[in-house]
Structure formats: structure tokens, C-alpha cells
Scaffold this motif. Structure first.
Motif, PDB file in Angstrom:
ATOM      1  N   PHE A  28     -61.297  53.248  67.305  1.00  0.00           N
ATOM      2  CA  PHE A  28     -62.512  54.055  67.223  1.00  0.00           C
ATOM      3  C   PHE A  28     -63.029  54.460  68.609  1.00  0.00           C
ATOM      4  O   PHE A  28     -64.050  55.114  68.724  1.00  0.00           O
ATOM      5  N   GLY A  29     -62.329  54.015  69.657  1.00  0.00           N
ATOM      6  CA  GLY A  29     -62.691  54.413  71.009  1.00  0.00           C
ATOM      7  C   GLY A  29     -63.427  53.375  71.827  1.00  0.00           C
ATOM      8  O   GLY A  29     -63.820  53.638  72.958  1.00  0.00           O
ATOM      9  N   HIS A  30     -63.619  52.172  71.290  1.00  0.00           N
ATOM     10  CA  HIS A  30     -64.318  51.118  72.039  1.00  0.00           C
ATOM     11  C   HIS A  30     -63.382  50.550  73.102  1.00  0.00           C
ATOM     12  O   HIS A  30     -62.260  50.149  72.802  1.00  0.00           O
ATOM     13  N   SER A  31     -63.852  50.506  74.337  1.00  0.00           N
ATOM     14  CA  SER A  31     -63.003  49.988  75.407  1.00  0.00           C
ATOM     15  C   SER A  31     -63.556  48.703  76.025  1.00  0.00           C
ATOM     16  O   SER A  31     -62.915  48.106  76.875  1.00  0.00           O
ATOM     17  N   GLY A  32     -64.726  48.283  75.591  1.00  0.00           N
ATOM     18  CA  GLY A  32     -65.347  47.087  76.145  1.00  0.00           C
ATOM     19  C   GLY A  32     -64.820  45.807  75.516  1.00  0.00           C
ATOM     20  O   GLY A  32     -63.896  45.813  74.707  1.00  0.00           O
ATOM     21  N   ALA A  33     -65.440  44.724  75.902  1.00  0.00           N
ATOM     22  CA  ALA A  33     -65.078  43.409  75.359  1.00  0.00           C
ATOM     23  C   ALA A  33     -65.462  43.331  73.884  1.00  0.00           C
ATOM     24  O   ALA A  33     -66.397  44.000  73.440  1.00  0.00           O
ATOM     25  N   VAL A  34     -64.723  42.529  73.165  1.00  0.00           N
ATOM     26  CA  VAL A  34     -65.030  42.271  71.754  1.00  0.00           C
ATOM     27  C   VAL A  34     -65.076  40.771  71.586  1.00  0.00           C
ATOM     28  O   VAL A  34     -64.093  40.080  71.833  1.00  0.00           O
ATOM     29  N   LYS A  35     -66.244  40.290  71.206  1.00  0.00           N
ATOM     30  CA  LYS A  35     -66.381  38.852  70.955  1.00  0.00           C
ATOM     31  C   LYS A  35     -66.734  38.646  69.491  1.00  0.00           C
ATOM     32  O   LYS A  35     -67.284  39.540  68.842  1.00  0.00           O
ATOM     33  N   SER A  36     -66.395  37.505  69.002  1.00  0.00           N
ATOM     34  CA  SER A  36     -66.708  37.203  67.613  1.00  0.00           C
ATOM     35  C   SER A  36     -68.207  36.933  67.496  1.00  0.00           C
ATOM     36  O   SER A  36     -68.758  36.142  68.262  1.00  0.00           O
ATOM     37  N   PRO A  37     -68.879  37.589  66.564  1.00  0.00           N
ATOM     38  CA  PRO A  37     -70.327  37.394  66.416  1.00  0.00           C
ATOM     39  C   PRO A  37     -70.668  36.123  65.634  1.00  0.00           C
ATOM     40  O   PRO A  37     -71.380  36.147  64.643  1.00  0.00           O
ATOM     41  N   THR A  38     -70.168  35.000  66.118  1.00  0.00           N
ATOM     42  CA  THR A  38     -70.329  33.732  65.413  1.00  0.00           C
ATOM     43  C   THR A  38     -71.787  33.345  65.224  1.00  0.00           C
ATOM     44  O   THR A  38     -72.159  32.827  64.183  1.00  0.00           O
ATOM     45  N   TYR A  39     -72.625  33.596  66.221  1.00  0.00           N
ATOM     46  CA  TYR A  39     -74.024  33.171  66.127  1.00  0.00           C
ATOM     47  C   TYR A  39     -74.941  34.273  65.616  1.00  0.00           C
ATOM     48  O   TYR A  39     -75.958  34.000  64.990  1.00  0.00           O
ATOM     49  N   THR A  40     -74.595  35.515  65.870  1.00  0.00           N
ATOM     50  CA  THR A  40     -75.440  36.624  65.416  1.00  0.00           C
ATOM     51  C   THR A  40     -75.045  37.102  64.021  1.00  0.00           C
ATOM     52  O   THR A  40     -75.754  37.895  63.419  1.00  0.00           O
TER      53      THR A  40
END
Length: 152
Positions: A49-61
Motif C-alpha cells: 500500500f506504499g508504507h515505507s516506515g517501521a511496522v510494529k505489532s500493536p500489542t498494547y494499543t
């Protein structure tokens, strides 16, 4: 559909293929043990989809929104969910519009509050890589599986 993914790059590439096939929207349940590669696969979907940043798992949010036009992507991680009813309080139904991609890690924790998945993606460790299984559960999911094109 099944495939062996030899390393992290292959997992990201498989996620990118899933993302490209899901451009019109889809609900994807991501299953696998801790460390199986669910978030790595999600990174690939977001790259499509064009995202180039970091991807973290939203475990807490619980959810990380990515506002792409015309198809937003919502990445859920329900691992730390105490009670599935908590999903109702966060307005879970508002996310599943049919016009977005919803990636749901640990979907069994939200049972009874989540819609039927279009596809269930299962990752299983198979050193040195992992095994990928994509199972369609709806006609939309079958269209997604039929449209999958993996890099060579």
C-alpha cells in the motif's frame, strides 16, 4: 494455497503479494505461534500500500491504523486482550467496513466479536524459514487467493 518462505525477505514478499491482491479490502486473520512471522507478513502487506516506515505489532494499543487512500489498513494484535467484550467498547465494528484491509493477529482472542475472515493466513515455523498457508473463507477471500502472484 501453500508456500514455503525461506527467510524474512520471502515473508515480506508474500505479505506484499497478499496486499496487492487485497487492494479492494479484505479481512485477514493471521495465525501462528509467537515469533512465527505475523508482523513481518503484515509489514509486507503495508508495503503493497506504499508504507515505507517501521511496522510494529500493536500489542498494547490493539490496533494501528494506516490511512491509505482509497483503502485504509488496520493492523490488530489481540494477544493481550483480556476479554473479547473489550472489542465492543473500542468500537471494533467501525473498522470492518468492507472498504478496508483488516489484519488481525491472534483472532481467536476476539471470537464472537469479529466478522468472518475473508482469508485465514497461517504461519508455521519450518527452520530455517516458515510455512505459509492461505485459506479462503468467503467468495471475496477466494478472489484474493486467485489473484495472488508471488515473486520468483
Amino acid at each position: 494455497m501453500e508456500r514455503y518462505l525461506g527467510d524474512e525477505a520471502a515473508t515480506v514478499a508474500a505479505g506484499r503479494a497478499l496486499g496487492q491482491a487485497a487492494q479492494g479490502g479484505a479481512v485477514m486473520f493471521l495465525q501462528g505461534d509467537l515469533g512465527a512471522g505475523k508482523t513481518t507478513l503484515s509489514r509486507g502487506v503495508l508495503r503493497a500500500f506504499g508504507h515505507s516506515g517501521a511496522v510494529k505489532s500493536p500489542t498494547y494499543t490493539l490496533v494501528e491504523p494506516y490511512e491509505f487512500e482509497p483503502t485504509p489498513v488496520y493492523h490488530f494484535d489481540l494477544y493481550r486482550l483480556g476479554d473479547p467484550e473489550e472489542l465492543e467498547y473500542m468500537g471494533i465494528r467501525d473498522y470492518f467496513t468492507g472498504q478496508c484491509v483488516c489484519l488481525v493477529e491472534w483472532p481467536s482472542r476476539g471470537e464472537g466479536y469479529l466478522p468472518v475472515a475473508d482469508v485465514v493466513v497461517t504461519l508455521t515455523a519450518k527452520p530455517p524459514g516458515r510455512h505459509l498457508s492461505v485459506l479462503a473463507q468467503t467468495p471475496r477471500g477466494q478472489s484474493l487467493v486467485d489473484a495472488l502472484v508471488f515473486e520468483k
